[in-house]
Scaffold this active site. Structure first.
Site, mmCIF file in Angstrom:
data_model
loop_
_atom_site.group_PDB
_atom_site.id
_atom_site.type_symbol
_atom_site.label_atom_id
_atom_site.label_comp_id
_atom_site.label_asym_id
_atom_site.label_seq_id
_atom_site.Cartn_x
_atom_site.Cartn_y
_atom_site.Cartn_z
ATOM 1 N N HIS A 74 66.486 75.943 3.569
ATOM 2 C CA HIS A 74 66.937 75.094 4.687
ATOM 3 C C HIS A 74 68.450 74.877 4.617
ATOM 4 C CE1 HIS A 74 62.686 73.424 4.090
ATOM 5 N NE2 HIS A 74 62.656 73.854 5.330
ATOM 6 N N GLN B 296 57.846 83.347 13.942
ATOM 7 C CA GLN B 296 58.282 82.123 14.618
ATOM 8 C C GLN B 296 59.612 82.375 15.340
ATOM 9 O OE1 GLN B 296 58.130 77.871 13.098
ATOM 10 N NE2 GLN B 296 60.124 78.505 12.322
HETATM 11 P P1 AMP Z 1 60.218 74.621 7.906
HETATM 12 O O1 AMP Z 1 60.708 73.311 7.411
HETATM 13 O O2 AMP Z 1 59.313 75.337 6.955
HETATM 14 O O3 AMP Z 1 59.697 74.553 9.315
HETATM 15 O O4 AMP Z 1 61.512 75.551 7.996
HETATM 16 C C1 AMP Z 1 62.614 75.181 8.772
HETATM 17 C C2 AMP Z 1 63.516 76.377 8.935
HETATM 18 O O5 AMP Z 1 63.949 76.831 7.659
HETATM 19 C C3 AMP Z 1 62.800 77.556 9.617
HETATM 20 O O6 AMP Z 1 63.686 78.185 10.522
HETATM 21 C C4 AMP Z 1 62.482 78.449 8.439
HETATM 22 O O7 AMP Z 1 62.375 79.810 8.781
HETATM 23 C C5 AMP Z 1 63.672 78.215 7.535
HETATM 24 N N1 AMP Z 1 63.328 78.553 6.153
HETATM 25 C C6 AMP Z 1 62.252 78.139 5.447
HETATM 26 N N2 AMP Z 1 62.232 78.716 4.224
HETATM 27 C C7 AMP Z 1 63.336 79.508 4.163
HETATM 28 C C8 AMP Z 1 63.885 80.381 3.167
HETATM 29 N N3 AMP Z 1 63.279 80.554 1.992
HETATM 30 N N4 AMP Z 1 65.028 81.028 3.454
HETATM 31 C C9 AMP Z 1 65.655 80.873 4.645
HETATM 32 N N5 AMP Z 1 65.187 80.067 5.632
HETATM 33 C C10 AMP Z 1 64.042 79.408 5.399
#
Ligand code: AMP
Length: 285
Positions: A44, A160
């Site tokens: 994030h 997504q």
């Molecule tokens: P989430 O809180 O899981 O909904 O993720 C929020 C954002 O962070 C989304 O756009 C995810 O794709 C991105 N994200 C989650 N994990 C990672 C990661 N390991 N590397 C890069 N972006 C991520």
């Protein structure tokens, strides 16, 4: 010589009225927006850092959106360490946290259905029915509140990104989509808020996801897609405590099976490791 220290404060808003009034008062500035479910990790934070490079203001939202959870237990167990999240956002100089309650976003009497074609039903869509309707519903609402210049989302959730891009195209929303690379633990595990549910042993077994993706990438030019998918599923299945749901080599634009006309190709996988469901992917070309 006097020394100047810039004291940085993260502004926290919980209502749409507060954040909209603040943004109106700051005038026309470019806004980079990073929507999240919280339980922030370096994945994030890498999105926030990328957003900071290209914009005057960076807004992160933390909202555990109930409509995108198809499993009530998953929603209930989703980690919500808000104090730690605030500290992390402060450390990376994020400008604004938008952290609304469910009642601020939904009035309890809502209808939402967006026709995003087969993207809704493939891969994640097959295993998480309704998930992408919930995702598009909440992202549409958040974009309407924040009105960002650019939306930063991770490659980690490849499908997504495609789904939200499709929505942006359908509604002709004036926002630039930016895909950010996957942040991984040193041994290869893709960072995820759900990793906190893995025991030390499960974390070791979970490495098979990134190992398999890397193996497929290494053999991409010498084996055909059918055999690569078969062998990848065998590798995942052979790992103790790991139950794969899918391993697919897909066209990077449509997410349909890759073919000779595919300009980008991505391998995507989902598996349960113990009780925790993990996803990962890797670009093949
Ligand atoms: P989430 O809180 O899981 O909904 O993720 C929020 C954002 O962070 C989304 O756009 C995810 O794709 C991105 N994200 C989650 N994990 C990672 C990661 N390991 N590397 C890069 N972006 C991520």
């Amino acid at each position: 010589m006097p020394r100047f220290t810039t004291l940085f404060t993260l502004k926290i808003f919980t209502t749409r009225k507060q954040i909209q009034e603040y943004l109106l008062a700051t005038g026309s500035k470019t806004i980079g927006f990073v929507p999240t479910l919280g339980a922030l990790h370096n994945g994030h934070l890498s999105l926030i850092q990328q957003a900071k490079q290209g914009n005057d203001i960076v807004i992160c939202s933390i909202f555990v959106n109930p409509t995108q959870f198809n499993d009530p237990k998953d929603l209930e167990n989703y980690p919500r360490p808000i104090e730690a999240d605030i500290a992390k956002l402060t450390a990376v100089n994020c400008d604004i946290l938008f952290n609304p309650d469910v009642t601020e976003i939904y009035d309890g009497n809502e209808q939402w259905h967006l026709n995003i074609g087969q993207l809704e039903f493939l891969l994640e869509g097959e295993f998480r029915p309704g998930h992408y309707q919930g995702v598009t519903q909440v992202v549409y609402k958040l974009l309407d509140i924040v009105k960002p210049t650019a939306l930063y989302m991770g490659q980690k959730d490849y499908q997504q990104f495609m789904v939200v891009s499709k929505m942006v195209e359908i509604f002709k929303l004036p926002v630039k989509m930016v895909m950010c690379p996957i942040e991984r633990e040193p041994e290869g595990l893709a960072m995820s808020s759900r990793n906190v549910h893995l025991s030390a042993e499960e974390k070791q077994h979970a490495l098979i996801l990134s190992k398999t993706l890397s193996w497929v990438k290494a053999h991409f030019d010498v084996k055909n897609v059918y055999n690569l998918e078969l062998e990848a599923m065998n590798m995942l299945q052979a790992e103790p405590g790991v139950e794969p749901e899918y391993f697919e080599i897909a066209d990077g634009k449509t997410l349909l099976p890759a073919n000779e006309n595919s300009k980008t190709i991505v391998a995507l996988t989902a598996a349960r490791v113990g009780k925790t469901r993990l996803i990962d992917n890797m670009l093949m070309m």
